[in-house]
Each structure stands twice: as C-alpha cells, then as structure tokens.
Design an enzyme around this catalytic site. Structure first.
Site, PDB file in Angstrom:
ATOM      1  N   HIS A  68       1.393  -3.806  14.685  1.00  0.00           N
ATOM      2  CA  HIS A  68       1.933  -2.660  13.931  1.00  0.00           C
ATOM      3  C   HIS A  68       1.946  -1.498  14.909  1.00  0.00           C
ATOM      4  O   HIS A  68       0.902  -1.044  15.341  1.00  0.00           O
ATOM      5  CB  HIS A  68       1.067  -2.358  12.711  1.00  0.00           C
ATOM      6  N   SER A 124       2.768   3.872  11.912  1.00  0.00           N
ATOM      7  CA  SER A 124       3.678   4.154  10.813  1.00  0.00           C
ATOM      8  C   SER A 124       4.501   5.411  11.106  1.00  0.00           C
ATOM      9  O   SER A 124       3.978   6.402  11.613  1.00  0.00           O
ATOM     10  CB  SER A 124       2.873   4.339   9.521  1.00  0.00           C
ATOM     11  N   TYR A 160       3.609   6.723   0.455  1.00  0.00           N
ATOM     12  CA  TYR A 160       2.249   7.239   0.638  1.00  0.00           C
ATOM     13  C   TYR A 160       2.027   8.545  -0.127  1.00  0.00           C
ATOM     14  O   TYR A 160       1.494   9.513   0.407  1.00  0.00           O
ATOM     15  CB  TYR A 160       1.945   7.405   2.134  1.00  0.00           C
ATOM     16  N   LYS A 207       0.815  -1.218   0.000  1.00  0.00           N
ATOM     17  CA  LYS A 207       0.000   0.000   0.000  1.00  0.00           C
ATOM     18  C   LYS A 207       0.849   1.269   0.000  1.00  0.00           C
ATOM     19  O   LYS A 207       0.421   2.314  -0.467  1.00  0.00           O
ATOM     20  CB  LYS A 207      -0.969   0.012   1.189  1.00  0.00           C
ATOM     21  N   TYR A 246      -2.804  13.142   4.601  1.00  0.00           N
ATOM     22  CA  TYR A 246      -3.094  11.784   5.068  1.00  0.00           C
ATOM     23  C   TYR A 246      -1.946  11.182   5.855  1.00  0.00           C
ATOM     24  O   TYR A 246      -2.162  10.367   6.732  1.00  0.00           O
ATOM     25  CB  TYR A 246      -3.400  10.874   3.877  1.00  0.00           C
ATOM     26  N   ASP A 247      -0.730  11.529   5.486  1.00  0.00           N
ATOM     27  CA  ASP A 247       0.416  10.868   6.096  1.00  0.00           C
ATOM     28  C   ASP A 247       1.168  11.800   7.051  1.00  0.00           C
ATOM     29  O   ASP A 247       2.199  11.444   7.592  1.00  0.00           O
ATOM     30  CB  ASP A 247       1.360  10.348   4.994  1.00  0.00           C
ATOM     31  N   GLU A 265       6.838  -6.029   8.077  1.00  0.00           N
ATOM     32  CA  GLU A 265       6.123  -5.490   6.918  1.00  0.00           C
ATOM     33  C   GLU A 265       6.531  -4.041   6.648  1.00  0.00           C
ATOM     34  O   GLU A 265       5.715  -3.124   6.726  1.00  0.00           O
ATOM     35  CB  GLU A 265       4.609  -5.560   7.176  1.00  0.00           C
TER      36      GLU A 265
HETATM   37  C1  LIG Z   1       0.670   0.287   6.282  1.00  0.00           C
HETATM   38  C2  LIG Z   1       1.064  -1.040   6.840  1.00  0.00           C
HETATM   39  C3  LIG Z   1       2.415  -1.413   6.872  1.00  0.00           C
HETATM   40  C4  LIG Z   1       3.550  -0.505   6.439  1.00  0.00           C
HETATM   41  O1  LIG Z   1       3.820   0.448   7.399  1.00  0.00           O
HETATM   42  P1  LIG Z   1       5.122   1.393   7.278  1.00  0.00           P
HETATM   43  O2  LIG Z   1       5.021   2.255   8.472  1.00  0.00           O
HETATM   44  O3  LIG Z   1       5.032   2.119   5.995  1.00  0.00           O
HETATM   45  O4  LIG Z   1       6.318   0.521   7.350  1.00  0.00           O
HETATM   46  C5  LIG Z   1       2.726  -2.660   7.364  1.00  0.00           C
HETATM   47  N1  LIG Z   1       1.759  -3.510   7.784  1.00  0.00           N
HETATM   48  C6  LIG Z   1       0.458  -3.205   7.750  1.00  0.00           C
HETATM   49  C7  LIG Z   1      -0.542  -4.191   8.205  1.00  0.00           C
HETATM   50  C8  LIG Z   1       0.072  -1.949   7.292  1.00  0.00           C
HETATM   51  O5  LIG Z   1      -1.233  -1.636   7.284  1.00  0.00           O
END
Ligand SMILES: *Cc1c(COP(=O)(O)O)cnc(C)c1O
Length: 473
Positions: A194, A197, A376, A65, A320-321, A268
């Site tokens: 997570h 971000s 993003y 994404k 957004y970011d 991720e």
């Molecule tokens: C957006 C997202 C990421 C990536 O996050 P970053 O901060 O860009 O590394 C990883 N895992 C999931 C589930 C996400 O929704």
C-alpha cells in the site's frame, strides 16, 4: 420492507433533479435544521465504470474501512466488486449482505487471534502478513490460510502514509519471511503493498510492482506457487481528480513484469469509490461578527460562522485524514466578501472547519455545502457534546435504478420511486424534536402520504431564526 432508517432506501430522482437540487429542496424547505448528506449512487457506479475501463486487469477489492455504510457495500456488491476487510466485524458486515467469503481479503497484517479464528470459521482464507510472529500465529490458528506478504514501498507524497506502520522491507525482510513460511509449511500465495492513501506519486506503483516481481520469482524458487498480486489502495477519488496517470503506470508495469494471465491482479481502492459520492449540507446556527477598532465600530473585519457539523463529526477527516475542505455557500451571495472562518458546534476550540476563507456575508439559517465528503468521514464521526451525526439521503437517477434494481443484493424494495423530492421531505430533521422519524419502531410510515407536511412548501425559509424585535427604548 419496513423502513426504519432513511439510509436504507434509494430515492429515484426524476429527470430535472440532481444532487444539488435535492440539497436545495431539503435545505430551503424550512423544516430541516440538522446537517445532512446526499449520497449519489450514480457516482459510485460511474467510478466503477472508470475503474474497469482504466484498469481492466485489476479486480477491485473495496476497502471497507473507508466508508462502511451498508448501502455502499450493497451497491458495490451489486456491481460485483470484492472487499478488503480489516477485522471480524467488517468481515461480518460484508458477509451479511450475501457476499461470498471467497470475495473477501483479510488485509490487516496485524490481526487479533480471535479474528483469525473467525476468518477461518467463515471461510475468509486470504490474508496479509508482514512479520514473523504473524506467520507463527497463522500456523497455529489457520495453517491452511492463503498468505499474502505485504511489502513496504512508500509514495513520496501521500495524504496518509502507511509505511511506518505496515509492510516489510522487500529486500531485507521479505526473503526471511518467505524462508520462515516455507519452514512452517505455510502457503504463500502472493504479495501486496500500500503506497499510502491519497497517493500523489504515480511512479511508486512501478517500483512496488517491480519489487513484487522479484519476490514472485524468489517465492517460486522456494517451491511456492504465487498467483496473487495486490496493488493496495491510494487512488484519489475527489471530483476533478483522475486515476489516469496511476493507471498508465500500473498497466505498463504489469505488461513489463506480469505479462501472464496466470497472475491474478487485485487492488484495494477505498477513497476512489466513495469520496465524491457524498455531499454534506451544514447549517449556520450561530455567527459572530468581529468589528474593527473603536474608530469604525460598524466595519466587520471577520465573520465567524458556527455550523452543525465539525471535527468531532464528519470533519474528523481534517485531523485524521489530512483533508482540506472547500465551503460552498448554498445562496449565491451579493455585497462585499469578508474574511471568514467556519467552526463546528462543540465547545472545543479545536473544532474549526475552515480557518480563513473569503465569503459573502451570510445569515443564521443559511447553508454551507461541502462536496467530496464520502471517504474517511462518517465511520469515524462521534456525537461528542450531544451533536448528532448527519443522516444520509440516498439518491439515484432513473438509469441507475434501471441498472441496479434487480442486481442482488439490491432489489426493487431498496428503491423509492416517484414524487421526489416530496418523498425526501418525510425525513426532514429538526434537531431536538422528540419525534424521531428514523426510529419509528412499530408504525409503518407510508412514504407516499405527505399530508403531515402538506404546508411545507409554503413555510418561509429560516423560520427557526426569526429575530424578536428589540424595543427602541
Ligand atoms: C486503508 C486501506 C486501503 C484503502 O486505501 P485508499 O487510499 O482509501 O484507497 C486499502 N488497503 C489497505 C490494507 C488499507 O489499510
């Protein structure tokens, strides 16, 4: 291979060239009007090297994404990363470049039913869950899926917190989900989180990994055989940032709680891989100089610059970011610096890129560069108000070419060699032109015949903005 889109070829740079010389060459050609990107493949390769060096135990699953450009996906696939997809279309995109379905995690804890059926059909069997109804849904649609329970553990400081939307409480909710999964006869294979971000709280990874350790033990006592620990995203990726501190915390926590090869550790990362690989060049197409009061009518107190990309395009990342961007004038200025603001091209007052910055006086046709524009930005951009989304010029150094030219899914066909940046000139982009070099549907454009632009280097810069002399009464 037919070239239909600039984005589909990597231009191999000779020794003297780099991202900035390419930006300059295109910008001052006098034939470029639209904003454009330069994507440096070498930057992505270097990020991958850093990841492998700092986090040797952690297998990266790139979060699509963040930037779903096909070239980015192909390069990462060539480097051997796996992928985090959130939807059917993202899964299809990654599969389309030849990545095996076993290298994809479906890491959206709230999945539409048809997307789960699709994942089952194409063999993407690892997926995250953070609530009861999702477990029931999977029981019905894909009972053999490998389930990863996503817990919530938030960074104290993050650009984009995610905990209010996803992740179950590790102490109160996760045990209930384990119990339900057991009763439903589902396979819980691991745990994920997570932290948010753009994380600025490295110790949060230690807290989260500790929670996972407790849940691994609990899952084992239920009779599950958990083996997957997923550290999610959050790693910074801008130039000048580092993952050293986060990596140190993670490696220590892994040694403390998961000191065994039996556990497969993945993460991720999204912005880490792509943020600094993209440099955006924007053109000043309009300007308003705000002058002082009637006593000193010639004194400019503030310059407003209107550029050809804004918050509805690449700079949606401001909204957004929650990014902050730093404008870099391409021409080194002289004279005095003036308080300035930078605005996007649409007719919306919200469309402001930089609120207040001290800049040397600039003219129409001058260029402003923004680094770190890879995360993003483009996937969210819209052509609102008729302003196009910038095209991408993909470049790589010769050593990167040698490294990647035969690394599938990349092939020699992905690269254009020699006579750069002359080759790049073929994609020059003057807005409003009826001839669209990116949609040249049947004629095959020869990339090595520059005669149509033979006089390009002699064209004076900014010819587009030559003023008409005003008659003096
Ligand atoms: C957006 C997202 C990421 C990536 O996050 P970053 O901060 O860009 O590394 C990883 N895992 C999931 C589930 C996400 O929704």
């Amino acid at each position: 291979m037919k070239v239909t889109n600039l984005d589909e070829r990597i231009h191999v740079l000779d020794n003297e060239a780099n991202v900035m010389t390419v930006v300059k060459d295109i910008a001052i050609s006098g034939l470029q009007e639209e904003a454009f990107y330069v994507l440096d493949i070498g930057d992505i390769v270097r990020k991958h090297q850093i990841w492998k060096e700092k986090l040797p135990r952690v297998e990266p699953y790139y979060a699509v994404k963040c930037n779903d450009n096909l070239m980015v996906i192909e390069v990462l696939a060539a480097l051997g990363t796996s992928f985090d997809c959130a939807s059917k279309n993202e899964i299809n995109k990654v599969l389309s470049v030849g990545v095996d379905s076993s290298k994809i995690i479906f890491a959206n804890p709230a999945k539409p039913a048809s997307h789960i059926r699709h994942a089952a059909a194409v063999g993407v069997d690892t997926m995250t869950v953070d609530n009861e109804s999702e477990l029931h849904k999977i029981k019905k649609l894909f009972p053999t899926a490998k389930i990863v329970i996503r817990i919530r553990c938030d960074a104290e400081v993050a650009m984009c917190p995610l905990g209010m939307k996803f992740g179950c409480d590790p102490v109160h909710e996760a045990p209930n989900l384990l119990r339900l999964a057991y009763r439903l006869g589902l396979n819980v294979m691991g745990f994920s989180f997570h932290v948010g971000s753009g994380c600025q709280d490295p110790p949060v990874y230690h807290r989260a990994i500790h929670h996972c350790k407790i849940l691994f033990d609990m899952a084992t006592s239920f009779g599950f055989k958990p083996y997957l620990l997923d550290l999610g995203g959050g790693y910074p990726g801008n130039k000048g940032t580092s993952i050293d501190k986060i990596a140190e915390v993670i490696n220590e926590a892994l040694d403390e709680y998961f000191n065994t090869d039996a556990v497969h550790v993945i993460a991720e990362p999204g912005r880490f891989y792509v943020a600094s690989a993209y440099t955006l060049a924007t053109n000043i197409h309009s300007k308003r100089s705000v002058r002082a009061d009637e006593n000193s009518p010639t004194t400019v107190t503030h310059n407003m610059y209107y550029i050809n990309d804004g918050v509805y395009g690449s700079f949606n990342c401001l909204l957004y970011d929650h990014q902050h961007v730093i404008p870099i004038p391409l021409k080194t200025g002289c004279g005095k610096v003036i308080p300035s603001s930078i605005w996007g091209p649409t007719c919306d007052g919200l469309d402001q890129v930089v609120e207040n910055v001290m800049l040397h006086d600039m003219e129409l046709g001058d260029w402003i560069i923004f680094e770190n524009m890879g995360a993003y930005t483009l996937p969210v951009a819209s052509p609102f108000n008729g302003f196009p989304i910038p095209k991408i010029h993909v470049v790589a150094d010769e050593d990167i070419w040698l490294l990647l030219k035969d690394a599938l899914p990349l092939t020699e066909d992905h690269f254009v060699i020699g006579n750069t940046p002359g080759n790049l000139r073929l994609g020059l982009d003057i807005g409003g032109n009826d001839i669209d070099p990116w949609n040249d549907s049947d004629s095959t454009m020869a990339l090595t015949t520059p005669e149509i632009l033979a006089d390009a280097p002699n064209t004076p810069p900014h010819f587009i903005y030559d003023y008409v002399e005003a008659p003096l009464n």
